[in-house]
Design an enzyme around this catalytic site. Structure first.
Site, PDB file in Angstrom:
ATOM      1  N   TRP A 103      88.469  90.576  29.258  1.00  0.00           N
ATOM      2  CA  TRP A 103      87.473  89.636  28.621  1.00  0.00           C
ATOM      3  C   TRP A 103      86.911  90.083  27.489  1.00  0.00           C
ATOM      4  O   TRP A 103      85.714  89.187  26.780  1.00  0.00           O
ATOM      5  CB  TRP A 103      86.654  88.881  30.346  1.00  0.00           C
ATOM      6  CG  TRP A 103      86.128  89.778  31.068  1.00  0.00           C
ATOM      7  CD1 TRP A 103      86.718  90.221  32.045  1.00  0.00           C
ATOM      8  CD2 TRP A 103      85.022  90.351  30.834  1.00  0.00           C
ATOM      9  NE1 TRP A 103      85.699  90.896  32.415  1.00  0.00           N
ATOM     10  CE2 TRP A 103      84.936  91.134  32.114  1.00  0.00           C
ATOM     11  CE3 TRP A 103      83.602  90.223  29.598  1.00  0.00           C
ATOM     12  CZ2 TRP A 103      83.528  91.622  32.258  1.00  0.00           C
ATOM     13  CZ3 TRP A 103      82.439  91.003  30.410  1.00  0.00           C
ATOM     14  CH2 TRP A 103      82.275  91.638  31.522  1.00  0.00           C
ATOM     15  N   ASN A 104      86.384  90.964  27.712  1.00  0.00           N
ATOM     16  CA  ASN A 104      84.676  91.327  27.006  1.00  0.00           C
ATOM     17  C   ASN A 104      84.940  91.171  24.706  1.00  0.00           C
ATOM     18  O   ASN A 104      84.274  90.789  24.299  1.00  0.00           O
ATOM     19  CB  ASN A 104      83.949  92.765  26.575  1.00  0.00           C
ATOM     20  CG  ASN A 104      85.002  93.866  26.939  1.00  0.00           C
ATOM     21  OD1 ASN A 104      85.946  93.471  26.981  1.00  0.00           O
ATOM     22  ND2 ASN A 104      84.406  94.693  26.107  1.00  0.00           N
ATOM     23  N   LYS A 139      99.991  89.777  28.716  1.00  0.00           N
ATOM     24  CA  LYS A 139      98.377  89.151  29.736  1.00  0.00           C
ATOM     25  C   LYS A 139      96.895  88.840  29.899  1.00  0.00           C
ATOM     26  O   LYS A 139      96.336  90.415  29.490  1.00  0.00           O
ATOM     27  CB  LYS A 139      99.107  89.900  30.808  1.00  0.00           C
ATOM     28  CG  LYS A 139      98.020  88.565  32.288  1.00  0.00           C
ATOM     29  CD  LYS A 139      97.384  89.391  32.856  1.00  0.00           C
ATOM     30  CE  LYS A 139      96.757  89.064  34.057  1.00  0.00           C
ATOM     31  NZ  LYS A 139      95.509  88.857  33.432  1.00  0.00           N
ATOM     32  N   GLY A 143      90.326  97.655  31.222  1.00  0.00           N
ATOM     33  CA  GLY A 143      89.009  97.081  32.332  1.00  0.00           C
ATOM     34  C   GLY A 143      89.004  97.898  32.927  1.00  0.00           C
ATOM     35  O   GLY A 143      88.581  98.942  32.298  1.00  0.00           O
ATOM     36  N   GLU A 166      92.427 101.956  28.805  1.00  0.00           N
ATOM     37  CA  GLU A 166      90.811 102.560  28.542  1.00  0.00           C
ATOM     38  C   GLU A 166      90.127 101.615  29.636  1.00  0.00           C
ATOM     39  O   GLU A 166      90.328 100.576  29.525  1.00  0.00           O
ATOM     40  CB  GLU A 166      91.238 101.586  26.747  1.00  0.00           C
ATOM     41  CG  GLU A 166      90.156 101.829  26.296  1.00  0.00           C
ATOM     42  CD  GLU A 166      88.730 101.262  26.703  1.00  0.00           C
ATOM     43  OE1 GLU A 166      88.439 101.905  27.221  1.00  0.00           O
ATOM     44  OE2 GLU A 166      88.368 100.069  25.816  1.00  0.00           O
ATOM     45  N   LEU A 167      89.357 102.505  30.674  1.00  0.00           N
ATOM     46  CA  LEU A 167      88.616 102.267  32.005  1.00  0.00           C
ATOM     47  C   LEU A 167      87.415 102.540  31.575  1.00  0.00           C
ATOM     48  O   LEU A 167      87.174 102.030  32.713  1.00  0.00           O
ATOM     49  CB  LEU A 167      89.161 103.210  32.297  1.00  0.00           C
ATOM     50  CG  LEU A 167      90.746 103.180  32.140  1.00  0.00           C
ATOM     51  CD1 LEU A 167      91.121 104.087  33.795  1.00  0.00           C
ATOM     52  CD2 LEU A 167      91.478 101.893  32.482  1.00  0.00           C
ATOM     53  N   CYS A 207      82.782  98.780  26.804  1.00  0.00           N
ATOM     54  CA  CYS A 207      83.731  99.658  27.731  1.00  0.00           C
ATOM     55  C   CYS A 207      82.305 100.925  27.131  1.00  0.00           C
ATOM     56  O   CYS A 207      82.073 102.125  27.339  1.00  0.00           O
ATOM     57  CB  CYS A 207      84.640  99.779  27.516  1.00  0.00           C
ATOM     58  SG  CYS A 207      85.180 100.212  26.032  1.00  0.00           S
ATOM     59  N   GLU A 227      79.708 102.231  36.567  1.00  0.00           N
ATOM     60  CA  GLU A 227      79.286 101.023  35.323  1.00  0.00           C
ATOM     61  C   GLU A 227      78.724  99.683  35.457  1.00  0.00           C
ATOM     62  O   GLU A 227      79.803  99.123  36.414  1.00  0.00           O
ATOM     63  CB  GLU A 227      80.692 100.848  34.599  1.00  0.00           C
ATOM     64  CG  GLU A 227      80.764 100.684  32.488  1.00  0.00           C
ATOM     65  CD  GLU A 227      82.210 100.138  32.452  1.00  0.00           C
ATOM     66  OE1 GLU A 227      83.329  99.676  33.270  1.00  0.00           O
ATOM     67  OE2 GLU A 227      82.321  99.917  31.748  1.00  0.00           O
TER      68      GLU A 227
HETATM   69  O1  TXE Z   1      88.418  93.631  35.320  1.00  0.00           O
HETATM   70  P1  TXE Z   1      89.680  94.284  35.484  1.00  0.00           P
HETATM   71  P2  TXE Z   1      87.321  92.611  35.241  1.00  0.00           P
HETATM   72  C1  TXE Z   1      84.998  97.129  33.494  1.00  0.00           C
HETATM   73  C2  TXE Z   1      83.665  96.183  34.377  1.00  0.00           C
HETATM   74  C3  TXE Z   1      83.589  94.723  34.722  1.00  0.00           C
HETATM   75  C4  TXE Z   1      84.240  95.312  36.369  1.00  0.00           C
HETATM   76  C5  TXE Z   1      85.394  94.315  36.569  1.00  0.00           C
HETATM   77  O2  TXE Z   1      82.586  97.073  34.379  1.00  0.00           O
HETATM   78  O3  TXE Z   1      82.253  94.645  35.606  1.00  0.00           O
HETATM   79  O4  TXE Z   1      86.050  96.484  34.887  1.00  0.00           O
HETATM   80  O5  TXE Z   1      86.163  93.059  34.844  1.00  0.00           O
HETATM   81  C6  TXE Z   1      94.392  92.562  34.985  1.00  0.00           C
HETATM   82  N1  TXE Z   1      97.041  95.313  37.830  1.00  0.00           N
HETATM   83  N2  TXE Z   1      85.481  96.348  32.404  1.00  0.00           N
HETATM   84  O6  TXE Z   1      87.298  92.340  37.189  1.00  0.00           O
HETATM   85  O7  TXE Z   1      90.570  93.530  36.664  1.00  0.00           O
HETATM   86  C7  TXE Z   1      93.242  91.238  34.803  1.00  0.00           C
HETATM   87  O8  TXE Z   1      93.917  90.391  34.493  1.00  0.00           O
HETATM   88  C8  TXE Z   1      97.687  94.585  36.904  1.00  0.00           C
HETATM   89  C9  TXE Z   1      85.805  97.521  31.552  1.00  0.00           C
HETATM   90  O9  TXE Z   1      87.704  91.835  34.600  1.00  0.00           O
HETATM   91  O10 TXE Z   1      90.308  95.708  35.588  1.00  0.00           O
HETATM   92  C10 TXE Z   1      92.462  91.226  32.891  1.00  0.00           C
HETATM   93  O11 TXE Z   1      93.964  90.354  32.607  1.00  0.00           O
HETATM   94  N3  TXE Z   1      96.676  93.856  36.349  1.00  0.00           N
HETATM   95  C11 TXE Z   1      86.528  97.490  30.206  1.00  0.00           C
HETATM   96  C12 TXE Z   1      92.343  92.693  33.064  1.00  0.00           C
HETATM   97  O12 TXE Z   1      93.928  93.257  34.261  1.00  0.00           O
HETATM   98  C13 TXE Z   1      95.737  93.408  36.569  1.00  0.00           C
HETATM   99  C14 TXE Z   1      86.680  95.892  29.922  1.00  0.00           C
HETATM  100  C15 TXE Z   1      91.390  93.427  32.999  1.00  0.00           C
HETATM  101  O13 TXE Z   1      90.909  93.512  34.873  1.00  0.00           O
HETATM  102  C16 TXE Z   1      95.323  93.056  38.130  1.00  0.00           C
HETATM  103  C17 TXE Z   1      85.877  94.678  30.787  1.00  0.00           C
HETATM  104  C18 TXE Z   1      96.254  94.785  38.672  1.00  0.00           C
HETATM  105  N4  TXE Z   1      96.503  95.101  40.189  1.00  0.00           N
HETATM  106  C19 TXE Z   1      85.794  95.152  32.015  1.00  0.00           C
HETATM  107  N5  TXE Z   1      94.288  92.995  38.413  1.00  0.00           N
HETATM  108  C20 TXE Z   1      86.552  98.223  29.822  1.00  0.00           C
HETATM  109  N6  TXE Z   1      87.618  99.635  29.687  1.00  0.00           N
HETATM  110  O14 TXE Z   1      85.682  98.336  28.049  1.00  0.00           O
HETATM  111  C21 TXE Z   1      93.504  92.341  36.787  1.00  0.00           C
HETATM  112  N7  TXE Z   1      94.093  92.788  36.625  1.00  0.00           N
END
Ligand code: TXE
Length: 492
Positions: free
Chosen positions: A151-152, A175, A228, A250-251, A284, A385
């Site tokens: 979402w960022n 997605k 994510g 990218e995590l 990130c 994080e």
């Molecule tokens: O991330 P998610 P969230 C980190 C940051 C934050 C934490 C949670 O620390 O507090 O992640 O954020 C999809 N199979 N980052 O909850 O859950 C979900 O719908 C497939 C770091 O938003 O990882 C969304 O589209 N997809 C990051 C995407 O994955 C799935 C940037 C990310 O969601 C899924 C943002 C599944 N099982 C948050 N579950 C960075 N790398 O910069 C969820 N999704």
């Protein structure tokens, strides 16, 4: 109230269930849009459309140059609509309009770069050790790509995946995050306008368990490109292994920003502030661990706190605002919970430390820019994080200790080194286990430069030439030009 449908096979469509969910504006804390809530049936429809587009019709018939022209045209349309797209992002994610406009003005470069690269991917003629054969290689697109974004920075993260995937000849099901789907659905109108055949790009909106899981386990998906959390990245990687899908992940990270006593302190203070308070720390590459050499610690902290205190909070749509709200309510709760954890762990609160109650913050999800000193690297606030405006300051004695602290974490995405000693800059860049090392700068990215993580920060690289190979597979073609057919029971 805005209403957003999914986009499958060239059409905006309802979900099979007819359900939708609320999307919130983080500045007001109120619902501003309804978004289609997809499920497994919708994913299947989108993946099949993408697979059809990959195997039949106009897309596979295009030359690489024609594909590149389409990708380039998409970049032109993003450039034309950058302001509007930026406004959609701010409504949904609350990041600053100033930052989002800058970002959206830059996003077209990814489409131009990979559009240009599309027809420069050459195979090789292999100078074989065997007489009587001609052997060459081809790079062929993998097939249907699942592009899952966070979402960022929805449209930036999407460009990093979509531009190389399309240039390579793949088709895509996107997605977006359930928190910020609007800008992607607005953007996809430009895909149609650019002239891509139907089914080449599809968008299915909804939640991770309902859309993400069926998408990443679908047998026709050949590659997953994900940004994510590390937890979700791990789950995706495990699921992908079952059907041998390729992944790029990218995590996020816990990036060290290291200041030595010979640095230009004014520059380094700016770098430290930009590393953690820009984008409200929701990046990130946030420089969330500030490593300060003992000899400059107090002087540096005085300057840093003086600057951080002046940060203007408020309406992200105002060009004057410097720190906006947290994008989601769960993230707001998470940031506040880490502030409590840091306090109980014994870190010393030097600034902020709670929700922002300034009148200009209204009902939004704002957290005061927060700084903890006396942090030790074993504390959770130094290891996990937070993804918000919370800085952990850690002291070090010398280069050796700085490198050890920098690397003593399971992440490895970004890092900063502030020094005027060129030898030290190079030594540190060699020692730090991270995908990016910035020397005397922080938070710089380019479509030309590979970006990605070491350790738990991910797999693969986005941006730069190598990224297009993440969407291609190599075929080796052997042609007999006169070799004798000999004993059939031995390797030729
Ligand atoms: O991330 P998610 P969230 C980190 C940051 C934050 C934490 C949670 O620390 O507090 O992640 O954020 C999809 N199979 N980052 O909850 O859950 C979900 O719908 C497939 C770091 O938003 O990882 C969304 O589209 N997809 C990051 C995407 O994955 C799935 C940037 C990310 O969601 C899924 C943002 C599944 N099982 C948050 N579950 C960075 N790398 O910069 C969820 N999704």
């Amino acid at each position: 109230m805005e209403n957003f449908k999914m986009y499958i096979d060239g059409e905006f469509v309802e979900t099979a269930s007819g359900k939708s969910f609320d999307s919130y504006n983080p500045f007001t804390g109120k619902v501003w849009a309804q978004v289609a809530e997809g499920g497994a049936e919708d994913v299947d429809r989108a993946v099949k459309a993408a697979h059809r587009a990959f195997t039949e019709g106009a897309w596979p018939e295009l030359t690489a140059s024609q594909r590149g022209m389409l990708v380039h045209r998409l970049g032109d349309l993003v450039a034309r609509d950058a302001k509007k797209l930026a406004e959609f992002e701010v409504m949904d994610n609350g990041k600053l309009i100033a930052e989002m406009q800058g970002q959206l003005n830059y996003v077209p470069q990814w489409y131009y770069y990979y559009g240009g690269l599309a027809d420069k991917i050459e195979g090789a003629v292999i100078p074989l050790d065997k007489k009587g054969y001609f052997n060459f290689t081809r790079h062929e697109p993998l097939g249907v790509v699942a592009a899952i974004t966070a979402w960022n920075s929805p449209l930036l993260l999407l460009a990093w995946k979509l531009a190389p995937a399309l240039a390579a000849g793949c088709t895509v099901v996107v997605k977006p995050s359930e928190f910020t789907s609007a800008s992607t659905l607005e953007f996809v109108k430009l895909v149609k306008e650019a002239g891509f055949p139907d089914g080449v790009v599809n968008v299915v909106t909804g939640f991770g368990k309902d859309v993400g899981v069926p998408l990443t386990t679908h047998p026709l998906v050949k590659k997953i490109a994900f940004t994510g959390s590390d937890g979700t990245g791990r789950a995706i990687n495990e699921a992908a292994a079952k059907t041998f899908k390729r992944v790029t992940l990218e995590l996020g990270g816990k990036s060290p920003n290291i200041v030595f006593d010979d640095a230009n302190l004014e520059d380094a203070v700016n770098g430290a502030v930009s590393g953690i308070f820009a984008a409200t720390g929701q990046t990130c590459i946030a420089g969330s661990r500030l490593l300060l050499q003992e000899s400059i610690h107090d002087q540096f902290m005085d300057k840093l706190l003086a600057l951080a205190k002046t940060a203007r909070m408020g309406d992200p749509m105002s060009m004057e605002t410097q720190v906006g709200p947290i994008t989601t309510q769960p993230q707001y709760d998470k940031v506040l919970s880490y502030i409590d954890i840091a306090k109980t762990e014994g870190a010393k609160l030097a600034l902020g430390g709670g929700p922002a109650t300034r009148p200009e913050c209204g009902e939004g999800w704002f957290v005061e820019p927060t700084v903890f000193t006396d942090v030790t690297n074993t504390m959770r606030i130094a290891q996990e994080e937070v993804f918000g405006p919370v800085l952990s300051v850690i002291k070090f004695k010398d280069e050796e200790e700085a490198a050890n602290i920098a690397n003593d974490v399971r992440f490895g995405l970004g890092s900063g080194v502030w020094t005027h000693d060129i030898g030290r800059a190079i030594r540190m860049s060699e020692r730090i286990q991270a995908g990016t090392v910035w020397v005397n700068t922080y938070r710089a990215v380019s479509y030309m430069s590979p970006f990605g993580g070491y350790k738990d920060s991910g797999l693969g690289r986005e941006s730069g030439i190598e990224s297009i190979y993440e969407y291609l597979q190599t075929k080796s073609v052997w042609i007999n030009t006169g070799a004798k057919t000999g004993n059939p029971f031995v390797l030729r």
